[in-house]
Design an enzyme around this catalytic site. Structure first.
Site, short mmCIF file in Angstrom:
data_model
loop_
_atom_site.label_atom_id
_atom_site.label_comp_id
_atom_site.label_asym_id
_atom_site.label_seq_id
_atom_site.Cartn_x
_atom_site.Cartn_y
_atom_site.Cartn_z
N ASP A 60 0.87 -1.16 0.00
CA ASP A 60 0.00 0.00 0.00
C ASP A 60 0.92 1.22 0.00
O ASP A 60 1.45 1.62 1.05
CB ASP A 60 -0.88 -0.02 1.25
CG ASP A 60 -1.69 1.25 1.37
OD1 ASP A 60 -1.58 2.12 0.47
OD2 ASP A 60 -2.44 1.39 2.36
N HIS B 64 -3.86 17.08 -24.69
CA HIS B 64 -3.27 16.69 -25.97
C HIS B 64 -3.45 17.76 -27.06
O HIS B 64 -2.52 18.10 -27.77
CB HIS B 64 -3.90 15.38 -26.48
CG HIS B 64 -3.89 14.29 -25.45
ND1 HIS B 64 -2.85 14.08 -24.60
CD2 HIS B 64 -4.81 13.34 -25.14
CE1 HIS B 64 -3.12 13.04 -23.82
NE2 HIS B 64 -4.30 12.58 -24.12
C1 BG6 Z 1 -6.28 9.68 -23.36
C2 BG6 Z 1 -7.74 9.95 -23.12
O1 BG6 Z 1 -5.49 10.64 -22.71
O2 BG6 Z 1 -6.01 9.72 -24.76
C3 BG6 Z 1 -8.60 8.96 -23.86
O3 BG6 Z 1 -8.00 9.87 -21.72
C4 BG6 Z 1 -8.24 8.93 -25.33
O4 BG6 Z 1 -9.98 9.25 -23.70
C5 BG6 Z 1 -6.74 8.76 -25.52
O5 BG6 Z 1 -8.93 7.86 -25.93
C6 BG6 Z 1 -6.35 8.91 -26.96
O6 BG6 Z 1 -5.00 8.58 -27.14
P1 BG6 Z 1 -4.49 8.00 -28.54
O7 BG6 Z 1 -3.01 7.90 -28.36
O8 BG6 Z 1 -5.16 6.68 -28.70
O9 BG6 Z 1 -4.89 9.00 -29.55
#
Ligand code: BG6
Length: 485
Positions: free
Chosen positions: A87, A233
């Site tokens: 933990d 992103h």
């Molecule tokens: C993640 C999100 O950060 O990125 C997800 O939480 C999403 O919801 C994912 O599906 C997408 O990542 P990639 O690399 O598959 O475009």
């Protein structure tokens, strides 16, 4: 030069991220001999499991991957693996990791666990003496749900670690094409003189996914597309497109430029939000030939969370004044595709007759991130052959298919986490998100979320398998543009 790490402790070692991304990434780093000799991998979680059982699991995971498992590499890789039941939120729990770390001078800690536990684990690491002044700690998103909660998390971390010890992951920054964007912009003379509001008409960033939320809804319902994808992103992509050339590739040089972009993003007002943004939520539909449920059916009740967002962002600085950035992301869209499209302005005057001018299209630079990695520049040229009544024109892409070129050299497509894990091992934070970046991104996203709630903007339904609510098309058309495909 920062010291090279000689061990990783993977908190959440039995979790989804460890299974899907982290263990395979570490394995592939070992395939390519990037893991230092003697490098240890200590997975830990509360689950009571023996080392043998964990090894069995890891073997199955790697064997199940399309790349297949090389048993010779596995022999080397598995010798590095340990599993400790603990933990980690208590000092005693963290102390239980010590025997597995014996001999390691520079272990780093990867928190693939709920952010609500970050602070406790950091305090426990410090209390048992595992956190020192050189210890690196790696964190996954979400770092907060808004500016306030992200500050709380960052404050908790900073009680134990200095900012230069904290590596916040945005896995998009580990993607090959995203880094290639930096190379494209700053390793060529061609684009930089054109990279401004004199030549560029607008920019589009689309992150389309075919997957639904599924059983991730307990997390997703609290966040929605704005906080799950756009805050991190997509804003990172926007920053890399829009930032000024950094003086060098030193970690703070790049990150300083990204922060300046985030600070220049125009705040949304309640009056503008309706014209400049669209929220959507998927209803039942068909994706990839299969019938799929709507979001509320997955969630099991009514929900005001958006699974789609499109908006117009503006960067108020000299370079980008008047150039709209259209961002769009959603789940259960017809195809999985991530692209950045830089649309140049049309020629100022056409020398071609009426009929030919009709064919004339402005140049476009499209950077495809997934599923294919490709950079293409559409150029106008003469259609071959004879024609009557003026020259016939056509637009053709000049294409740099990265995967095709790379495969020729015997490569494979890497998992984004490989690059990032290697950077942590080497102590290079350039591709990690600094505290002020995260907080500036939240400040702007909070503005959007606040404007939505002040304007009572509820998500509009869209059928799974469509490109979002009709409002997303109306949004871009309102500003005289259309989404690129
Ligand atoms: C993640 C999100 O950060 O990125 C997800 O939480 C999403 O919801 C994912 O599906 C997408 O990542 P990639 O690399 O598959 O475009």
């Amino acid at each position: 030069m920062p010291a090279q790490a000689d061990a990783i402790v993977l908190f959440g070692g039995t979790g989804d991220l460890a299974r899907r991304m982290l263990l395979p990434s570490l394995y592939f780093l070992d395939v390519d001999r990037f893991l230092p000799d003697g490098f240890k991998i200590v997975a830990t979680a509360r689950a009571d499991m023996t080392r043998e059982a964990f090894l069995d699991e890891a073997h199955k995971i790697l064997q199940g991957r399309p790349e297949g498992l090389d048993e010779a590499v596995w022999a080397r890789f598995s010798a590095r693996l340990e599993y400790v039941t603990a933990d980690a939120t208590t000092a005693e729990g963290c102390a239980a990791l010590k025997p597995a770390l014996q001999g390691a001078k520079q272990p780093f800690f990867y928190l693939a666990i709920s952010p609500s536990l970050y602070e406790k684990v950091c305090v426990a690491l410090a209390a048992c003496g595992l956190a020192t002044d050189d210890t690196r700690i790696v964190l996954e998103k979400p770092i907060g749900r808004d500016l306030e909660t992200s500050r709380q998390i960052n404050k908790g971390l900073s009680a134990v670690f200095d900012e230069n010890q904290i590596f916040r992951i945005d896995h998009y920054l580990g993607k090959e094409t995203v880094q290639n964007l930096i190379a494209l912009r700053f390793a060529n003379t061609l684009f930089e003189p054109l990279w401004n509001n004199l030549t560029i008409d607008h920019v589009q960033i689309t992150v389309a996914e075919t997957e639904g939320v599924g059983d991730r809804w307990p997390y997703y319902d609290e966040y929605g597309a704005l906080r799950d994808m756009l805050q991190n992103h997509m804003l990172q992509l926007l920053c890399l497109v829009a930032m000024e050339p950094p003086a060098d590739m030193e970690p703070d040089s790049v990150r300083n430029e990204k922060v300046k972009v985030l600070r220049s993003l125009r705040r949304f007002t309640r009056a503008e939000v309706v014209d400049r943004s669209v929220r959507g939520q998927y209803t039942p539909g068909v994706v990839g030939g299969k019938e799929v449920k709507g979001y509320e059916a997955e969630r099991g009740q009514k929900s005001g969370t958006e699974t789609f967002v499109a908006l117009r962002a503006d960067i108020d600085n000299w370079r980008w004044a008047g150039v709209p950035f259209f961002l769009r992301t959603g789940k259960r869209l017809p195809e999985r595709r991530t692209l950045i499209s830089i649309q140049f302005k049309p020629v100022p005057h056409s020398i071609f007759g009426q009929a030919s001018s009709h064919d004339l299209m402005a140049n476009r630079l499209v950077i495809d991130l997934q599923p294919d990695e490709d950079i293409s520049l559409t150029l106008m040229n003469k259609a071959p052959g004879l024609s009557q009544g003026g020259m016939r024109l056509q637009s053709l892409p000049l294409s740099l298919s990265l995967l095709a070129n790379f495969e020729g050299a015997g490569g494979r497509r890497r998992i984004a986490y490989e690059r990032l894990l290697l950077d942590v091992i080497q102590g290079d934070p350039t591709l990690f998100v600094r505290r002020d970046e995260i907080e500036e991104a939240w400040r702007w996203v909070d503005g959007v979320a606040d404007a939505w709630s002040e304007a009572n903007l509820a998500p509009k339904p869209y059928a799974a398998g469509s490109w979002g609510p009709p409002g997303a098309f109306a949004l871009i058309e309102r500003f005289g543009r259309a989404w690129s495909d």
